[in-house]
Design an enzyme around this catalytic site. Structure first.
Site, PDB file in Angstrom:
ATOM      1  N   CYS A   7      10.393  -9.364   2.375  1.00  0.00           N
ATOM      2  CA  CYS A   7      11.194 -10.603   2.365  1.00  0.00           C
ATOM      3  C   CYS A   7      11.094 -11.300   3.716  1.00  0.00           C
ATOM      4  O   CYS A   7      11.031 -12.534   3.779  1.00  0.00           O
ATOM      5  CB  CYS A   7      12.647 -10.304   2.011  1.00  0.00           C
ATOM      6  SG  CYS A   7      12.910  -9.996   0.243  1.00  0.00           S
ATOM      7  N   GLY A  93       4.978   7.316  -4.306  1.00  0.00           N
ATOM      8  CA  GLY A  93       4.589   7.104  -2.910  1.00  0.00           C
ATOM      9  C   GLY A  93       4.907   5.718  -2.388  1.00  0.00           C
ATOM     10  O   GLY A  93       4.329   5.276  -1.395  1.00  0.00           O
ATOM     11  N   HIS A 100       4.982  -4.728  -5.149  1.00  0.00           N
ATOM     12  CA  HIS A 100       3.725  -5.265  -4.634  1.00  0.00           C
ATOM     13  C   HIS A 100       2.565  -4.538  -5.281  1.00  0.00           C
ATOM     14  O   HIS A 100       2.659  -3.357  -5.605  1.00  0.00           O
ATOM     15  CB  HIS A 100       3.652  -5.127  -3.104  1.00  0.00           C
ATOM     16  CG  HIS A 100       3.883  -3.738  -2.609  1.00  0.00           C
ATOM     17  ND1 HIS A 100       5.136  -3.172  -2.497  1.00  0.00           N
ATOM     18  CD2 HIS A 100       3.010  -2.777  -2.211  1.00  0.00           C
ATOM     19  CE1 HIS A 100       5.038  -1.943  -2.035  1.00  0.00           C
ATOM     20  NE2 HIS A 100       3.753  -1.676  -1.862  1.00  0.00           N
TER      21      HIS A 100
HETATM   22  P1  5GP Z   1       3.475   1.222  -0.611  1.00  0.00           P
HETATM   23  O1  5GP Z   1       3.259   2.515   0.108  1.00  0.00           O
HETATM   24  O2  5GP Z   1       4.945   0.847  -0.657  1.00  0.00           O
HETATM   25  O3  5GP Z   1       2.813   1.139  -1.939  1.00  0.00           O
HETATM   26  O4  5GP Z   1       2.736   0.122   0.258  1.00  0.00           O
HETATM   27  C1  5GP Z   1       3.317  -0.510   1.349  1.00  0.00           C
HETATM   28  C2  5GP Z   1       2.185  -1.096   2.158  1.00  0.00           C
HETATM   29  O5  5GP Z   1       2.738  -2.062   3.026  1.00  0.00           O
HETATM   30  C3  5GP Z   1       1.458  -0.074   3.033  1.00  0.00           C
HETATM   31  O6  5GP Z   1       0.074  -0.033   2.664  1.00  0.00           O
HETATM   32  C4  5GP Z   1       1.672  -0.581   4.451  1.00  0.00           C
HETATM   33  O7  5GP Z   1       0.551  -0.426   5.274  1.00  0.00           O
HETATM   34  C5  5GP Z   1       2.031  -2.039   4.235  1.00  0.00           C
HETATM   35  N1  5GP Z   1       2.948  -2.594   5.233  1.00  0.00           N
HETATM   36  C6  5GP Z   1       4.112  -2.045   5.678  1.00  0.00           C
HETATM   37  N2  5GP Z   1       4.703  -2.842   6.582  1.00  0.00           N
HETATM   38  C7  5GP Z   1       3.882  -3.928   6.713  1.00  0.00           C
HETATM   39  C8  5GP Z   1       3.947  -5.108   7.525  1.00  0.00           C
HETATM   40  O8  5GP Z   1       4.880  -5.325   8.299  1.00  0.00           O
HETATM   41  N3  5GP Z   1       2.924  -6.000   7.384  1.00  0.00           N
HETATM   42  C9  5GP Z   1       1.869  -5.782   6.546  1.00  0.00           C
HETATM   43  N4  5GP Z   1       0.926  -6.732   6.494  1.00  0.00           N
HETATM   44  N5  5GP Z   1       1.785  -4.691   5.773  1.00  0.00           N
HETATM   45  C10 5GP Z   1       2.774  -3.772   5.861  1.00  0.00           C
HETATM   46 ZN    ZN Z   2      12.174  -7.926  -0.422  1.00  0.00          ZN
END
Ligand code: 5GP
Ligand code: ZN
Length: 114
Positions: A7, A93, A100
């Protein structure tokens, strides 16, 4: 959600490298890429995960998929192919609790979980 990192990116409070954006969706590069091309397709509305979809918000899935098609064209990976991953909840995970879709491309992914 004031403490949600995605967000904050949507509001411009945290910088990101945007690849595509429309009224409903933002696509930006993952900060910790797991492939030569790794972007995140994120609805601008805060929905925690796939399990938080319901009859009132499930239209966003169509918008996400349309944005994926725009993005893969922009990135030039639409013909060679790519992988789309959605992590959901603790066992999935998921680390950022804002729905997303990961798009991974730029390499051939031989190993598959399924
Ligand atoms: P999840 O593990 O929730 O499926 O994926 C979250 C993703 O968000 C991870 O691949 C992580 O590298 C990415 N991520 C986390 N914080 C940030 C951020 O502040 N900026 C960007 N561009 N990616 C982020
Ligand atoms: Zn959010």
């Amino acid at each position: 959600m004031s403490d949600c990192v995605f967000c904050k990116i949507i509001k411009g409070e945290i910088p990101s490298i945007k690849v595509y954006e429309n009224d409903d969706i933002i696509v930006f590069k993952d900060i910790n890429p797991a492939a030569p091309i790794h972007v995140l397709v994120v609805p601008k509305v805060h929905i925690e995960c796939l399990e938080a979809l319901n009859q009132d918000n499930i239209d966003v899935v169509t918008k996400i998929h349309a944005a994926i098609l725009e993005t893969t064209k922009i990135l030039g990976i639409n013909t060679d192919g790519y992988r789309v991953i959605v992590n959901c909840g603790k066992n999935g995970g998921q680390t950022v609790p804002h729905l997303h879709y990961h798009i991974l491309g730029g390499a051939e992914f031989g190993e598959k979980i399924i």
